[in-house]
Design an enzyme around this catalytic site. Structure first.
Site, mmCIF file in Angstrom:
data_model
loop_
_atom_site.group_PDB
_atom_site.id
_atom_site.type_symbol
_atom_site.label_atom_id
_atom_site.label_comp_id
_atom_site.label_asym_id
_atom_site.label_seq_id
_atom_site.Cartn_x
_atom_site.Cartn_y
_atom_site.Cartn_z
ATOM 1 N N GLY A 46 0.820 -1.215 0.000
ATOM 2 C CA GLY A 46 0.000 0.000 0.000
ATOM 3 C C GLY A 46 0.852 1.263 0.000
ATOM 4 N N CYS A 47 0.301 2.342 -0.581
ATOM 5 C CA CYS A 47 1.033 3.613 -0.624
ATOM 6 C C CYS A 47 0.958 4.355 0.703
ATOM 7 C CB CYS A 47 0.470 4.520 -1.709
ATOM 8 S SG CYS A 47 1.167 4.199 -3.312
ATOM 9 N N VAL A 48 -0.134 4.167 1.429
ATOM 10 C CA VAL A 48 -0.324 4.925 2.666
ATOM 11 C C VAL A 48 -0.508 3.967 3.837
ATOM 12 C CG1 VAL A 48 -1.763 6.598 3.882
ATOM 13 C CG2 VAL A 48 -1.338 6.852 1.448
#
Lengths: 104, 171
Positions: A102-104
């Site tokens: 995931g990016c965040v």
């Protein structure tokens, strides 16, 4: 995938060194993996590591740092203190899991 | 098993000398929802990689740290051809509201926090937030009007000084 020896046993890893077979992991290996990256584990580390293992077992993916904070109840600040500089990756490495996607 | 085990152990190199001391400066100059997120996401990612990160909010970007507006940033398809909608639609009353709700939902579905909570996470990760002096003066705003974790309102030259040697992103 290469095989490397950690804690006197062979484990499957990717080219970076992350375990590719989560089932090969146990807590004694976790201690050894942590030592490889200069970390000595205390109760707070284990709380995060165990959350990672449980969450991975139920959801099939490594939780992001945000998820460790929101669902695991461990403040972001503490994660940066316990696993300095690159908490998400260090935590995943010690827990014998792939890096979070995931990016965040 | 595709290879035999050999010493030394394969260990990720987390703290290489080249990665320590890296700095990133992000200048956020836009106040729409879709232009706020790129800066927030990149700041968060950089912090997670151990990069010292400074965000400078200027012009419309001030809306991201203004307590009155930070929770209510909007998205409009007007003038944005990437929505692939007829441009005339964007001007119809209610379309901005609809598009904003839809974008907010898509963001929430990915477990990405809303702007105020995202700033909180960035600060908890060690990020630095700065307000632009000229933007504050133009809008007659003081530090009291801004998100509490903004460290200070500083001039452009102060920001450039603080981020000496940093890589820079202008959004």
């Amino acid at each position: 995938m290469p095989v490397t020896t950690i804690d006197n046993r062979p484990v499957h890893v990717n080219e970076e060194g992350f375990l590719t077979e989560p089932a090969e992991w146990d807590e004694s290996l976790g201690t050894a993996l942590a030592a490889q990256i200069g970390l000595e584990l205390g109760d707070e580390h284990w709380k995060a590591i165990r959350f990672l293992r449980e969450d991975y077992a139920t959801r099939g993916e490594t939780p992001t740092l945000r998820r460790v904070t929101v669902a695991g109840g461990i403040p972001t600040k503490d994660l940066f203190r316990l696993f300095p500089s690159k908490p998400a990756k260090k935590l995943a490495y010690v827990a014998g899991l792939p890096k979070p996607h995931g990016c965040v | 098993m595709t290879a035999t085990d050999t010493a030394p152990a394969i260990v990720p190199s987390f703290d290489t000398p080249s990665s320590t001391g890296r700095k990133l400066a992000i200048i956020c100059s836009k106040g729409s929802l879709d232009m706020a997120y790129p800066g927030l996401i990149l700041a968060n990612a950089a912090l997670g990689e151990g990069v010292e990160t400074h965000m400078f909010f200027t012009f419309w970007g001030f809306d991201i740290i203004n307590k009155k507006t930070m929770g209510d940033l909007k998205f409009t398809p007007l003038g944005n051809t990437a929505t692939h909608m007829p441009q005339g639609l964007g001007g119809i009353p209610g379309v901005t509201h609809m598009a904003t709700s839809k974008l907010k939902k898509s963001i929430a579905d990915l477990d990405v926090p809303e702007v105020p909570e995202f700033l909180e996470q960035i600060v908890a990760s060690g990020g630095h937030l700065w307000g632009c002096r000229m933007s504050a003066d133009m809008n007659h705003l003081t530090e009291d009007d801004l998100y509490n974790e903004v460290e200070a309102i500083i001039s452009a030259s102060d920001f450039i000084e603080k981020t000496e040697g940093a890589q820079l992103l202008f959004i």
